[in-house]
Design an enzyme around this catalytic site. Structure first.
Site, PDB file in Angstrom:
ATOM      1  CG  HIS A  47      -1.838   1.105   1.375  1.00 59.10           C
ATOM      2  ND1 HIS A  47      -1.731   2.055   2.369  1.00 59.10           N
ATOM      3  CD2 HIS A  47      -2.908   1.457   0.621  1.00 59.10           C
ATOM      4  CE1 HIS A  47      -2.708   2.925   2.237  1.00 59.10           C
ATOM      5  NE2 HIS A  47      -3.445   2.586   1.185  1.00 59.10           N
ATOM      6  CD  GLU A  74      -2.498   2.105  -3.467  1.00 58.35           C
ATOM      7  OE1 GLU A  74      -1.902   2.297  -2.391  1.00 58.35           O
ATOM      8  OE2 GLU A  74      -3.691   2.351  -3.631  1.00 58.35           O
ATOM      9  CG  ASP A  76      -2.842   6.164  -4.105  1.00 58.93           C
ATOM     10  OD1 ASP A  76      -3.861   5.536  -4.416  1.00 58.93           O
ATOM     11  OD2 ASP A  76      -2.259   6.037  -3.012  1.00 58.93           O
ATOM     12  CG  HIS A  89      -3.357   8.924  -0.716  1.00 57.41           C
ATOM     13  ND1 HIS A  89      -4.193   9.746   0.010  1.00 57.41           N
ATOM     14  CD2 HIS A  89      -4.020   7.760  -0.902  1.00 57.41           C
ATOM     15  CE1 HIS A  89      -5.317   9.086   0.269  1.00 57.41           C
ATOM     16  NE2 HIS A  89      -5.237   7.890  -0.267  1.00 57.41           N
ATOM     17  CD  GLU A 180      -7.235   5.073  -5.363  1.00 57.57           C
ATOM     18  OE1 GLU A 180      -6.486   4.586  -4.496  1.00 57.57           O
ATOM     19  OE2 GLU A 180      -8.226   5.796  -5.091  1.00 57.57           O
TER      20      GLU A 180
END
Ligand code: CA
Length: 345
Positions: A47, A74, A76, A89, A180
């Site tokens: 994460h 991940e 973002d 993020h 994401e």
């Protein structure tokens, strides 16, 4: 004295037969036993990188996650003023950088510095830091990397993809990516089509089909539909699920609607385990709809009240049947899966 041909051959033949037996016998033995490994092999998604140990979304955090055995890492993604997808993020920069010091007078009326107000060249001058909790003025997770120490910078999505592909190559171990699309509606109001920009980059870097190690994730259900529809993304796709305003997504009709376009859901842990730590049934419902379940986020330093330890939380989550999990501590999650025979040594 001449050596008889039979004598000359015996040694090598015996060696060859012994070698063949050594190769075959263990396989026969293994094949005769029941499989030692359960079918479920959940994946570990780092994460924001190994963010329990290094500032989130920095290349060192990504390198550590790779080295700790994560299956996917991940990203973002948000856009700069000049339309470059960068790995951050928040759509604002205040909690994770020194932007207020570097660019005084550039905050909006909300008091925050927005990524889309700054060019990539400007953002490259910033130092990234461990996350700050604006409510307390201290770092969000007290025992993580000391805020403001050492030197970390913002990276573009492309730079991170190059970085991870480089480590995949140098280690011989392929780790997937899990980008994401952050706040697509907000980005559109700022003049950016972020989903299209990200998909174009993914295609350029060889991520295009469900066989490729890449999941795109997004909270906005309309955008998930658009990513599969108008934008023509053929790779894996995950609908993230947030708070109460998205309750409709976890009804049987909602899950069926997601399954029509996506491969999985990313719910918060609180939708998978109830306030006593027992399964809510969401995993079974999602599996019945044909969706994998990758909940967020395992944090050793932020446990639900029912969990006496991080392993209590990990045990309950994997016992609920999840197919993967976002973890701030990929090493601890990999270790738990190995100890419970859900992952090879
Ligand atoms: Ca995320």
């Amino acid at each position: 004295m001449p050596i008889h041909p039979r004598t000359r051959l015996r040694g090598p033949w015996l060696l060859a037969l012994a070698a063949i037996a050594l190769l075959i016998l263990p396989r026969l033995t293994v094949a005769a036993e029941p499989p030692a490994m359960p079918v479920a092999m959940p994946i570990v998604i780092a994460h924001r990188g190994a963010s329990g140990y290094l500032p989130e979304h920095t290349l060192p955090a990504k390198a550590l996650a790779h080295g700790q055995g994560a299956d996917a890492i991940e990203q973002d993604v948000v856009m700069t003023r000049d339309g470059v997808p960068v790995v951050l993020h928040d759509t604002t920069l205040d909690a994770v950088s020194d932007i207020a010091v570097k660019f005084p007078g550039r905050a909006r009326a909300d008091g925050k510095h927005h990524c889309t107000d700054f060019t990539l060249a400007e953002l490259r001058t910033l130092a990234l830091t461990e996350r700050l909790d604006p409510a307390t003025g201290r770092q969000t997770y007290a025992n993580r990397f000391p805020r403001g120490e050492s030197r970390f910078g913002i990276v573009t999505l492309e730079e991170e993809l190059e970085f991870l592909a480089g480590i995949n190559r140098s280690t011989g171990r392929t780790v997937g990516i899990y980008p994401e699309i952050k706040s697509p509606a907000w980005h559109r109001s700022e003049g950016h089509d972020i989903a299209k920009a990200v998909i174009d980059i993914l295609h350029r870097h060889g991520y295009a089909t469900k066989a490729d190690p890449c999941h795109i994730q997004c909270f906005e259900a309309d955008e998930v539909q658009r990513i599969r529809g108008d934008l023509g993304w053929q790779g894996k796709l995950v609908q993230l699920i947030g708070g109460k305003d998205q309750d409709r997504l976890v009804t049987p009709e909602g899950l069926a609607g997601i399954a029509a376009v996506a491969d999985g859901i990313g719910p918060p842990i609180e939708r998978v385990l109830d306030p006593a730590g027992n399964p809510t049934g969401l995993v079974e419902q999602a599996h019945a709809a044909g969706l994998v379940v990758h909940p967020y986020t395992l944090r050793r330093d932020r446990l639900p009240s029912w969990a006496g330890s991080f392993d209590d939380l990990q045990g309950a989550l994997f016992a609920a049947g999840v197919d993967g999990v976002f973890s701030d501590f990929p090493d601890l999650t990999v270790a738990w899966l190995r100890r419970s025979n859900r992952r090879p040594e």
